[in-house]
Design an enzyme around this catalytic site. Structure first.
Site, short mmCIF file in Angstrom:
data_model
loop_
_atom_site.label_atom_id
_atom_site.label_comp_id
_atom_site.label_asym_id
_atom_site.label_seq_id
_atom_site.Cartn_x
_atom_site.Cartn_y
_atom_site.Cartn_z
N SER A 138 35.72 50.55 13.92
CA SER A 138 36.39 49.99 12.82
C SER A 138 36.93 51.20 11.85
O SER A 138 35.97 52.20 11.52
CB SER A 138 35.64 48.99 12.06
N TYR A 152 28.28 46.81 7.85
CA TYR A 152 29.15 46.64 8.97
C TYR A 152 29.97 47.87 9.11
O TYR A 152 29.77 48.40 10.51
CB TYR A 152 30.11 45.54 8.61
#
Ligand code: NAP
Length: 243
Positions: A138, A152
């Site tokens: 990401s 995350y």
């Protein structure tokens, strides 16, 4: 030789878009799903109706036994594995780190980091020369995601590091390992984190002034997996509209 590709998290979102693209290119597909059986079965039905080959396999990628069963089933049903799209991932309710629950920390690290490692480990045992892995991290890994999900972001930074190290480990065997780092993409993952309007909100600050679509990421994954990227390994390809 047939291309046999395992796609984890293949039932929905980016994974499902990737499955559709790879099927159109003639890959035989093992579609990993955790809960969305009907979506995964519908993908298999579409691919089969179009003359392709696919199988849906239930897998929790944090379980080593499930991961082995996924690869074993894929090999039995479709033949030797030639590729892995290491895509399964989750977020948790967003917030400052101070307010995050330990269960959410553990789950996000387990699925996004340990799960990716378990799938990459099994693929590194099964793949032979010409094989390829594409991890999905990401843009959060380098942005940090303050106030939303630093856990995350940290897990995804681990996926970037996995990509760099494993590419060097497997390069001498002729196996490539790359990574796509998506920006904000229009999928259900934002609802899970309690931010369903995030793609629209982020569109105002993304230089290209829109959130991405799952197929924007599927295109990058497919390129990295395919024959036009045979000298590309250890790359982290940011597909984030300029963020
Ligand atoms: P999504 O629509 O929520 O889909 C997530 C997929 O992962 C589903 O197929 C889900 O399976 C599967 N999954 C979740 N937990 C799993 C587990 N423990 N074991 C196996 N499969 C599991 O998410 P997405 O947006 O497509 O995300 C795909 C990947 O892109 C993730 O790694 C995510 O972190 C990354 N990413 C997304 C964005 C974004 O803005 N959307 C941005 C950057 C990175 P079931 O539905 O069957 O449960």
């Amino acid at each position: 030789m047939s291309q046999v590709t395992v796609v984890t998290g293949g039932s929905r979102g980016i994974g499902a878009a990737t499955v559709r693209r790879l099927a159109a290119q003639g890959h035989h597909l093992a579609i990993g799903y955790r809960q969305a059986k009907s979506e995964a079965d519908a993908l298999v039905a579409d691919i089969t109706a179009a003359g392709g080959r696919a199988v849906a396999v239930r897998v929790d990628t944090t379980s080593p036994d499930d991961v082995d069963a996924l690869f074993d089933t894929a090999t039995t049903a479709l033949g030797p594995i030639t590729g892995l799209v290491n895509n399964a991932g989750v977020t948790s309710p967003a917030g400052d780190l101070a307010d995050l629950h330990v269960d959410d920390l553990r789950r996000v690290l387990d699925v996004n980091l340990l799960g990716a490692f378990l799938c990459a480990r099994r693929a590194s045992r099964d793949l032979t020369e010409g094989g390829a892995i594409v991890n999905v991290s990401s843009a959060a890994a380098t942005l940090g995601s303050p106030g939303e999900y630093v856990h995350y972001a940290a897990a995804k930074a681990g996926v970037d590091a996995l990509t760099i190290g494993l590419a060097k480990e497997l390069g001498p065997r002729g196996i490539r390992v790359n990574c796509v780092a998506p920006g904000t993409i229009r999928t259900d993952i934002h609802t899970t984190s309690g931010l369903p309007d995030r793609p629209d909100r982020m569109a105002t600050v993304i230089p290209l002034r829109r959130a991405g679509e799952p197929d924007d990421i599927a295109a990058a994954i497919t390129w990295l997996l395919g024959p036009d990227a045979t000298f590309t390994t250890g790359a982290i390809l940011r597909v984030a509209g300029g963020l």
